[in-house]
Design a protein around this motif. Structure first.
Motif, PDB file in Angstrom:
ATOM      1  N   LYS A 225      -0.225  20.561  19.958  1.00 24.16           N
ATOM      2  CA  LYS A 225       0.178  20.327  18.615  1.00 24.16           C
ATOM      3  C   LYS A 225       0.460  18.810  18.226  1.00 24.16           C
ATOM      4  N   ILE A 226      -0.102  18.444  17.130  1.00 25.21           N
ATOM      5  CA  ILE A 226       0.015  16.974  16.885  1.00 25.21           C
ATOM      6  C   ILE A 226       0.760  16.804  15.585  1.00 25.21           C
ATOM      7  N   ALA A 227       2.057  15.928  15.573  1.00 26.29           N
ATOM      8  CA  ALA A 227       2.629  15.567  14.461  1.00 26.29           C
ATOM      9  C   ALA A 227       2.190  14.286  13.893  1.00 26.29           C
ATOM     10  N   VAL A 228       1.615  14.368  12.401  1.00 22.47           N
ATOM     11  CA  VAL A 228       1.149  12.926  11.924  1.00 22.47           C
ATOM     12  C   VAL A 228       1.941  12.618  10.865  1.00 22.47           C
ATOM     13  N   LEU A 229       2.138  11.347  11.125  1.00 20.86           N
ATOM     14  CA  LEU A 229       2.898  10.205  10.263  1.00 20.86           C
ATOM     15  C   LEU A 229       1.876   9.563   9.473  1.00 20.86           C
ATOM     16  N   ASP A 230       1.205   9.837   8.435  1.00 29.63           N
ATOM     17  CA  ASP A 230       0.228   9.264   7.662  1.00 29.63           C
ATOM     18  C   ASP A 230       0.816   8.475   6.558  1.00 29.63           C
ATOM     19  N   TYR A 231       1.099   7.205   6.720  1.00 31.52           N
ATOM     20  CA  TYR A 231       1.515   6.136   5.918  1.00 31.52           C
ATOM     21  C   TYR A 231       0.315   5.694   4.949  1.00 31.52           C
ATOM     22  N   ASP A 232      -0.955   6.088   5.320  1.00 35.68           N
ATOM     23  CA  ASP A 232      -2.067   5.698   4.224  1.00 35.68           C
ATOM     24  C   ASP A 232      -2.109   6.638   3.301  1.00 35.68           C
TER      25      ASP A 232
ATOM     26  N   THR B  92      -4.637   8.655   2.251  1.00 35.93           N
ATOM     27  CA  THR B  92      -5.994   8.494   1.536  1.00 35.93           C
ATOM     28  C   THR B  92      -6.937   9.642   1.715  1.00 35.93           C
ATOM     29  N   SER B  93      -8.115   9.621   1.360  1.00 37.08           N
ATOM     30  CA  SER B  93      -9.223  10.512   1.577  1.00 37.08           C
ATOM     31  C   SER B  93      -9.553  10.446   2.985  1.00 37.08           C
ATOM     32  N   LEU B  94      -9.809   9.198   3.567  1.00 39.71           N
ATOM     33  CA  LEU B  94     -10.298   8.997   4.909  1.00 39.71           C
ATOM     34  C   LEU B  94      -9.360   9.455   5.844  1.00 39.71           C
ATOM     35  N   SER B  95      -7.902   9.314   5.567  1.00 34.65           N
ATOM     36  CA  SER B  95      -6.876   9.786   6.645  1.00 34.65           C
ATOM     37  C   SER B  95      -7.020  11.189   6.597  1.00 34.65           C
ATOM     38  N   LYS B  96      -7.159  11.825   5.470  1.00 42.23           N
ATOM     39  CA  LYS B  96      -7.094  13.062   5.204  1.00 42.23           C
ATOM     40  C   LYS B  96      -8.167  13.840   6.222  1.00 42.23           C
ATOM     41  N   THR B  97      -9.259  13.127   5.934  1.00 38.09           N
ATOM     42  CA  THR B  97     -10.595  13.364   6.668  1.00 38.09           C
ATOM     43  C   THR B  97     -10.285  13.616   8.340  1.00 38.09           C
ATOM     44  N   LEU B  98      -9.574  12.586   8.648  1.00 41.07           N
ATOM     45  CA  LEU B  98      -9.196  12.332  10.352  1.00 41.07           C
ATOM     46  C   LEU B  98      -8.418  13.641  10.409  1.00 41.07           C
ATOM     47  N   LEU B  99      -7.437  14.186   9.575  1.00 45.27           N
ATOM     48  CA  LEU B  99      -6.612  15.174  10.209  1.00 45.27           C
ATOM     49  C   LEU B  99      -7.276  16.481   9.865  1.00 45.27           C
ATOM     50  N   ASP B 100      -8.286  16.730   8.886  1.00 46.89           N
ATOM     51  CA  ASP B 100      -9.061  17.811   8.678  1.00 46.89           C
ATOM     52  C   ASP B 100      -9.812  17.984  10.130  1.00 46.89           C
ATOM     53  N   LEU B 101     -10.350  16.959  10.487  1.00 47.12           N
ATOM     54  CA  LEU B 101     -11.432  16.785  11.384  1.00 47.12           C
ATOM     55  C   LEU B 101     -10.812  17.487  12.930  1.00 47.12           C
ATOM     56  N   SER B 102      -9.348  16.804  12.970  1.00 43.36           N
ATOM     57  CA  SER B 102      -8.398  17.081  14.015  1.00 43.36           C
ATOM     58  C   SER B 102      -8.430  18.774  14.086  1.00 43.36           C
TER      59      SER B 102
ATOM     60  N   ARG C 245      -1.559   4.061  10.234  1.00 48.02           N
ATOM     61  CA  ARG C 245      -1.069   3.024   9.325  1.00 48.02           C
ATOM     62  C   ARG C 245      -1.624   2.606   7.979  1.00 48.02           C
ATOM     63  N   LYS C 246      -0.916   2.250   7.166  1.00 44.81           N
ATOM     64  CA  LYS C 246      -1.320   1.719   5.827  1.00 44.81           C
ATOM     65  C   LYS C 246      -2.481   0.934   5.687  1.00 44.81           C
ATOM     66  N   GLY C 247      -3.338   1.116   4.945  1.00 44.80           N
ATOM     67  CA  GLY C 247      -4.762   0.287   5.254  1.00 44.80           C
ATOM     68  C   GLY C 247      -5.938   0.991   6.032  1.00 44.80           C
ATOM     69  N   PHE C 248      -5.636   2.226   6.373  1.00 50.68           N
ATOM     70  CA  PHE C 248      -6.661   2.974   7.250  1.00 50.68           C
ATOM     71  C   PHE C 248      -7.863   2.960   6.601  1.00 50.68           C
TER      72      PHE C 248
END
Lengths: 441, 244
Positions: free
Chosen positions: A55-62, A64-74, A108-111
């Motif tokens: 289980k990964i908890a994600v605190l996404d300050y960014d 954005t679509s790329l940060s979402k991509t990272l989460l979807d990929l995971s 982090r913001k700016g990812f």
């Protein structure tokens, strides 16, 4: 020879039927594979449980679509991804723990901005350490794997964006490195890592370990066989038979050596089964190419040297065992005295198992060279990799001379007068010591 | 060289262990066909004398000749013709009685026929019957002693050296062993033994020597000793001599 064979028969039968001996011989064959099976089962299930539901908890300050991509990929790679909202890191950690997460990912913001501008984007990972089990290691490895895969995915995306005609893996890894090994002037078509993995295990650990086991077993058997003669009061009768003391000594050496060889074979069998069980564990099934057929064969003379050094080492330790057993009134005393011999035998073996003889301090190096038990290990390690060094070759006549000396001293001890007188003196000394202690008390 | 009829000649035998003098100037002569008894209390030096005869110990000084051979210089020539039974002789726990006898027989005899004959003889002497095939750790003390006596006599030694052959045995086992020893002597063997049991010595021995503090105090035939000292048994004779 008839007399010698009769004495050897007595030694082998009496030792082999002794529960103190045969239990010691049989136990490794049963216990070690069982141990391997139990350990692999427990480790395998622990790792499986750890990696199955990471289980990964994600605190996404960014956000954005790329940060979402990272989460979807995971998530697509099997992670149980939970987005959390928290004011600060402390609150995020608390939330992640409440959710039972193995790790907290902070984007982090700016990812996205950093990525599209070809700057390194920051992702912070906090692992929740709740136990030191293999399950935790499995979870850690799984998260690391997902992040590594994601990093490659994003780099491919960025490279393709720059120039779709360039293969991304060429940019990321521009060298086509083909590594080979040189062994005794022969080029082997495998990288040193594979050789290290296979040779290190075989020649640096297994062979010294096997030889160490053989030395310890043989010295124990010889000491036990002789001490039992004292304990059961049979040695005195034996010494009046029409046999020479060399026959008695040789029978003890041969009897103990035969059993020690059987014991070492059984131990090795048990050890191999233990490793097989351990390596059959899920997660440890790496396809390993067997490179042994690519290796140059050691020269035939090195096998002769190995055999000679091994025989000398066995004779040396067996003689010591007979001497210890002869001086001991019973098996318990022999076992206590054995420590004095076994520890020095073990030290060089361990030094050579885990280190390089050339880099040792002079004192340790001298200790290694002083013992005939070191030479079979040295030869076994050297015969595959390099020509056998001159100092190791010198060790053969040195070992022979020392072994003859010890054999002679032990045979002298088996002269009836000497043995009974030495035993009498030792007994007298022990009585006197006890009397002094009683007076002191 | 062996003097006519004498199987053992001991002259001025001295054995010291450090400060302790275990045997102090002992002289003895044992004739062929005799049962010679060494009598004395614990620590008298009997076992040390027997061990020297059995080539287990070397004399500090003096001369010991067994069967015409010097016991110091020619011990290897003596061993094939003697058998020694130690007072506390043990057994190999994990061997059967038959295996042990067979191993010893093969050490003494070059031919398998002779070795087999010796083993059968030993089984008969020991009276162990079928138990001879059991491991010796299952034997009682009496059985072990009978087996050891059988082992000592099966090789038909010219000199059997028996240290306390019946020590610790019940009357039945002791009687069995005394009979075996008598039969061995009738068959042409010679025996030297030590014992605390004066009755046993009187019954078995043709001659005895009283040993005390490492010295021979008196020597002779049991009947002659009793007559000379005017006592009714050897026990009284020993006390009489030792208290002088």
């Amino acid at each position: 020879m008839r007399k010698l064979f009769s004495l050897v028969e007595k030694e082998v039968k009496d030792l082999l039927r002794d529960p103190r001996i045969y239990i010691g011989l049989v136990v490794p064959v049963i216990l070690m594979p069982l141990l391997g099976f139990l350990m692999s089962t427990s480790m395998g299930s622990s790792i499986e449980a750890g990696t199955k539901s990471v289980k990964i908890a994600v605190l996404d300050y960014d956000k954005t679509s790329l940060s979402k991509t990272l989460l979807d990929l995971s998530a697509s790679l099997g992670m149980d991804v939970r987005r959390i909202d928290a004011a600060d890191l402390e609150a995020a950690v608390s939330e992640a723990r409440n959710l039972g997460s193995n790790a907290l990912l902070v984007i982090r913001k700016g990812f996205e901005n950093d990525l599209i501008n070809f700057r390194r984007a920051s992702v912070e990972v906090y692992f929740v350490m709740e136990s030191m089990s293999l399950g935790s290691i499995g979870a850690y490895t799984a998260v690391e794997g997902v992040l590594g895969f994601s990093s490659t995915f994003f780099s491919n995306m960025l490279i393709s964006k720059l120039n779709p005609n360039i293969p991304p893996d060429v940019v990321r890894d521009p060298f086509n490195i083909s590594t080979r090994s040189i062994l005794k002037d022969k080029i082997i078509e495998v990288p040193p890592q594979i050789l290290f993995n296979q040779l290190l295990m075989g020649y640096s650990i297994m062979i010294p370990l096997l030889l160490l086991m053989l030395s310890i077993t043989v010295v124990q058997f010889a000491a036990t066989a002789t001490a039992v003669e004292n304990e059961e009061k049979t040695l005195e009768t034996l010494l009046t038979f029409p046999v020479t003391r060399y026959d008695i000594l040789l029978a003890k050496l041969l009897g103990s050596s035969i059993l020690a060889v059987i014991g070492s074979i059984l131990f090795t069998g048990g050890f191999i089964l233990y490793f097989n069980n351990m390596l059959s564990m899920s997660g440890f099934n790496f396809p390993v190419e067997d490179v042994s057929h690519l290796l140059p064969s050691p020269p035939p003379e090195s096998f002769i040297l190995l055999a000679v050094s091994l025989i000398l080492a066995i004779l040396f330790v067996t003689s010591l065992g007979v001497a210890i057993g002869g001086l001991s009134s019973d098996v318990r005393m022999a076992n206590s005295l054995l420590g004095v011999v076994i520890v020095p035998i073990m030290i060089p073996s361990f030094l050579m198992m885990y280190g390089d003889l050339g880099t040792l301090p002079l004192t340790l190096k001298l200790l290694v060279y002083a013992l005939p038990t070191s030479y079979p290990i040295m030869i076994a390690k050297d015969m595959m990799m390099t020509p056998i060094p001159f100092e190791t070759l010198l060790g053969i006549p040195y070992s022979a001379a020392l072994t003859v000396l010890v054999l002679y001293a032990t045979s002298m001890l088996l002269a009836p007068e000497k043995l009974l007188t030495v035993q009498y003196r030792l007994r007298l000394r022990s009585i006197r010591r006890r009397q002094i202690k009683e007076l002191d008390d | 060289m062996m003097e006519a009829g004498s199987i053992v000649i001991v002259r001025n035998l001295v054995k010291r262990f450090g400060d302790l003098t275990a045997v102090d100037g002992v002289s003895l002569r044992i004739e062929e066909g005799e049962v010679f008894g060494l009598i004395g209390p614990n620590g008298a030096g009997k076992t040390t004398i027997l061990r020297i005869m059995a080539t287990l110990l070397l004399p500090t000084s003096g001369y010991v000749n067994i069967l015409g051979y010097d016991a110091v210089k020619e011990a290897n020539k003596i061993r094939p013709f003697i058998s020694y039974l130690a007072e506390d002789a043990g057994t190999y726990r994990n061997l059967s009685g038959r295996e042990y006898l067979s191993i010893v027989a093969r050490i003494y005899f070059d031919s398998n026929t002779e070795a087999s004959r010796a083993v059968e003889e030993a089984i008969r002497i020991s009276g162990l019957g079928e138990r001879v095939d059991d491991k010796m750790k299952t034997y009682s003390k009496g059985m072990k002693r009978r087996l050891q006596i059988a082992r000592a006599l099966m090789t038909r030694p010219r000199l059997a050296i028996l240290d306390e052959p019946t020590a610790g045995l019940d009357v039945f086992h002791a009687k069995h062993i005394r009979d075996v020893v008598s039969r061995h002597v009738k068959d042409g063997g010679t025996v030297v033994l030590s014992s605390h049991n004066m009755l046993e010595v009187e019954y078995l021995c043709t001659r005895v020597a009283f040993i005390h503090r490492g010295r021979v105090l008196f020597e002779g035939e049991p009947k002659a000793i009793k007559n000379k000292l005017g006592v009714s048994n050897l026990e009284e004779a020993f006390i009489e001599v030792a208290s002088r």
